[in-house]
Design a protein around this motif. Sequence first.
Motif, mmCIF file in Angstrom:
data_model
loop_
_atom_site.group_PDB
_atom_site.id
_atom_site.type_symbol
_atom_site.label_atom_id
_atom_site.label_comp_id
_atom_site.label_asym_id
_atom_site.label_seq_id
_atom_site.Cartn_x
_atom_site.Cartn_y
_atom_site.Cartn_z
ATOM 1 N N ALA A 32 0.831 -1.208 0.000
ATOM 2 C CA ALA A 32 0.000 0.000 0.000
ATOM 3 C C ALA A 32 0.863 1.254 0.000
ATOM 4 N N GLU A 33 1.902 1.265 0.814
ATOM 5 C CA GLU A 33 2.772 2.439 0.878
ATOM 6 C C GLU A 33 3.495 2.659 -0.440
ATOM 7 N N GLU A 34 3.918 1.587 -1.091
ATOM 8 C CA GLU A 34 4.564 1.735 -2.396
ATOM 9 C C GLU A 34 3.610 2.338 -3.416
ATOM 10 N N ILE A 35 2.382 1.848 -3.417
ATOM 11 C CA ILE A 35 1.395 2.358 -4.373
ATOM 12 C C ILE A 35 1.100 3.829 -4.111
ATOM 13 N N LEU A 36 0.941 4.198 -2.846
ATOM 14 C CA LEU A 36 0.657 5.594 -2.521
ATOM 15 C C LEU A 36 1.843 6.495 -2.858
ATOM 16 N N LEU A 96 -4.814 8.697 -12.082
ATOM 17 C CA LEU A 96 -4.184 9.136 -10.834
ATOM 18 C C LEU A 96 -5.074 8.829 -9.643
ATOM 19 N N ASN A 97 -6.357 9.136 -9.756
ATOM 20 C CA ASN A 97 -7.290 8.854 -8.661
ATOM 21 C C ASN A 97 -7.405 7.359 -8.404
ATOM 22 N N ALA A 98 -7.371 6.556 -9.482
ATOM 23 C CA ALA A 98 -7.488 5.106 -9.323
ATOM 24 C C ALA A 98 -6.268 4.525 -8.626
ATOM 25 N N VAL A 99 -5.082 5.026 -8.956
ATOM 26 C CA VAL A 99 -3.865 4.543 -8.288
ATOM 27 C C VAL A 99 -3.922 4.886 -6.801
ATOM 28 N N GLU A 100 -4.322 6.112 -6.491
ATOM 29 C CA GLU A 100 -4.441 6.508 -5.086
ATOM 30 C C GLU A 100 -5.489 5.654 -4.376
ATOM 31 N N ARG A 101 -6.594 5.398 -5.042
ATOM 32 C CA ARG A 101 -7.667 4.610 -4.438
ATOM 33 C C ARG A 101 -7.227 3.164 -4.178
ATOM 34 N N ILE A 102 -6.513 2.552 -5.131
ATOM 35 C CA ILE A 102 -6.087 1.163 -4.903
ATOM 36 C C ILE A 102 -5.063 1.117 -3.771
ATOM 37 N N VAL A 104 -5.188 3.127 -1.118
ATOM 38 C CA VAL A 104 -6.022 3.200 0.088
ATOM 39 C C VAL A 104 -6.691 1.857 0.350
ATOM 40 N N ASP A 105 -7.212 1.233 -0.685
ATOM 41 C CA ASP A 105 -7.856 -0.069 -0.500
ATOM 42 C C ASP A 105 -6.867 -1.106 0.033
ATOM 43 N N ALA A 106 -5.618 -1.038 -0.434
ATOM 44 C CA ALA A 106 -4.596 -1.946 0.086
ATOM 45 C C ALA A 106 -4.299 -1.645 1.549
ATOM 46 N N LEU A 107 -4.257 -0.364 1.895
ATOM 47 C CA LEU A 107 -4.036 0.027 3.294
ATOM 48 C C LEU A 107 -5.169 -0.487 4.180
ATOM 49 N N LEU A 108 -6.401 -0.377 3.702
ATOM 50 C CA LEU A 108 -7.550 -0.873 4.466
ATOM 51 C C LEU A 108 -7.557 -2.394 4.535
ATOM 52 N N ALA A 109 -7.090 -3.053 3.469
ATOM 53 C CA ALA A 109 -6.992 -4.515 3.496
ATOM 54 C C ALA A 109 -6.008 -4.955 4.572
ATOM 55 N N ALA A 110 -4.899 -4.230 4.700
ATOM 56 C CA ALA A 110 -3.924 -4.554 5.751
ATOM 57 C C ALA A 110 -4.535 -4.340 7.132
ATOM 58 N N ALA A 111 -5.286 -3.252 7.296
ATOM 59 C CA ALA A 111 -5.953 -2.993 8.575
ATOM 60 C C ALA A 111 -6.980 -4.069 8.876
ATOM 61 N N ASP A 112 -7.647 -4.533 7.841
ATOM 62 C CA ASP A 112 -8.626 -5.608 7.997
ATOM 63 C C ASP A 112 -7.944 -6.883 8.481
ATOM 64 N N LEU A 113 -6.812 -7.207 7.872
ATOM 65 C CA LEU A 113 -6.066 -8.392 8.297
ATOM 66 C C LEU A 113 -5.605 -8.266 9.749
ATOM 67 N N GLY A 114 -5.341 -7.040 10.170
ATOM 68 C CA GLY A 114 -4.915 -6.806 11.552
ATOM 69 C C GLY A 114 -6.056 -6.614 12.527
ATOM 70 N N ALA A 174 -6.099 12.751 3.403
ATOM 71 C CA ALA A 174 -7.182 13.740 3.381
ATOM 72 C C ALA A 174 -6.619 15.155 3.295
ATOM 73 N N VAL A 175 -5.551 15.414 4.034
ATOM 74 C CA VAL A 175 -4.908 16.724 3.993
ATOM 75 C C VAL A 175 -4.371 17.016 2.598
ATOM 76 N N ARG A 176 -3.827 16.010 1.940
ATOM 77 C CA ARG A 176 -3.251 16.190 0.603
ATOM 78 C C ARG A 176 -4.321 16.298 -0.485
ATOM 79 N N GLY A 177 -5.585 16.057 -0.108
ATOM 80 C CA GLY A 177 -6.661 16.201 -1.080
ATOM 81 C C GLY A 177 -7.030 14.907 -1.751
ATOM 82 N N PHE A 178 -7.375 13.900 -0.965
ATOM 83 C CA PHE A 178 -7.673 12.568 -1.501
ATOM 84 C C PHE A 178 -8.704 12.649 -2.627
ATOM 85 N N GLY A 179 -8.351 12.097 -3.769
ATOM 86 C CA GLY A 179 -9.263 12.064 -4.902
ATOM 87 C C GLY A 179 -9.635 13.430 -5.443
#
Length: 272
Positions: A32-36, A96-102, A104-114, A174-179
């Motif tokens: 997720a961090e690499e993608i972001l 650009l929005n899709a890359v940022e979104r995927i 975020v989805d990866a970050l949430l997937a990691a949180a879900d696993l945790g 969110a501060v950076r202007g998500f999407g």
Amino acid sequence: MSAVSRESYAAAGERLAAYAAGAPAEAVAATAEEILSLASLLAGEPRLRRALSDPAREGQDRAGLLRSVFAGKVGAATIDLLSALVVGRWSSAELLNAVERIGVDALLAAADLGGELAEVEDELFRFGQVVDGSPELASTVSDSSALPERRIALVHSLLVGKARPVTVRLAELAVRGFGGRNFAAGLSRLVELTAERRERQVAYVTVASPLSELAQGRLATALSGIYGREMSLRFTIDPRILGGISVQVGSDLYDGTVARRFVDTRNALVAR
């Protein structure tokens, strides 16, 4: 997103789900961090972004370009997920929005696993309430003319050590202007995406005083019946509405507050 773009994103989302099902939370979080990070890079590289979304190229050619640029610089999972995106049809801004979104989805997937998703959703919402409750803080965090790094430092001072790292990272986005959204809209969207990961829909409820657990349960049941899925109720206490209740779900607003009825009555009397 257009219908074609949604299909392209769905394919990448399925690839992410398969990856997250067989990887540890730490690996998914690193991806997720690499993608972001690549999303941030693409934001500053319009020529590369245009090349990766060029409709004159075949999808596999665009994926090949992505691999040639980033191979050896990021992990195989990152390359695989972004390749699944760029083979689809996108405008430069949509990509650009899709890359940022995927990311975020990866970050949430990691949180879900945790096992952290519910807490992350709650922390994001509460942070939004803290910001809304201070006009000075809201103005500072939302000021797009100020350097993002300064606003992010402020977010860190408020959240680090008090919220989960995933929450802090999402607040940064969110501060950076998500999407392409402003801070408030970006944070709300991230709350909603976190709820969606939990297969829930967010209902923003405003009341003059706290509802009992019984009343909350009845409201959740009623809304679930309307929308066909479990609801995540997010409450704001606002004495200014005087009484009654206001509920917002997506673009749907149900305003049964006393303050709203006063306004309606006044407008009816003025119109006579």
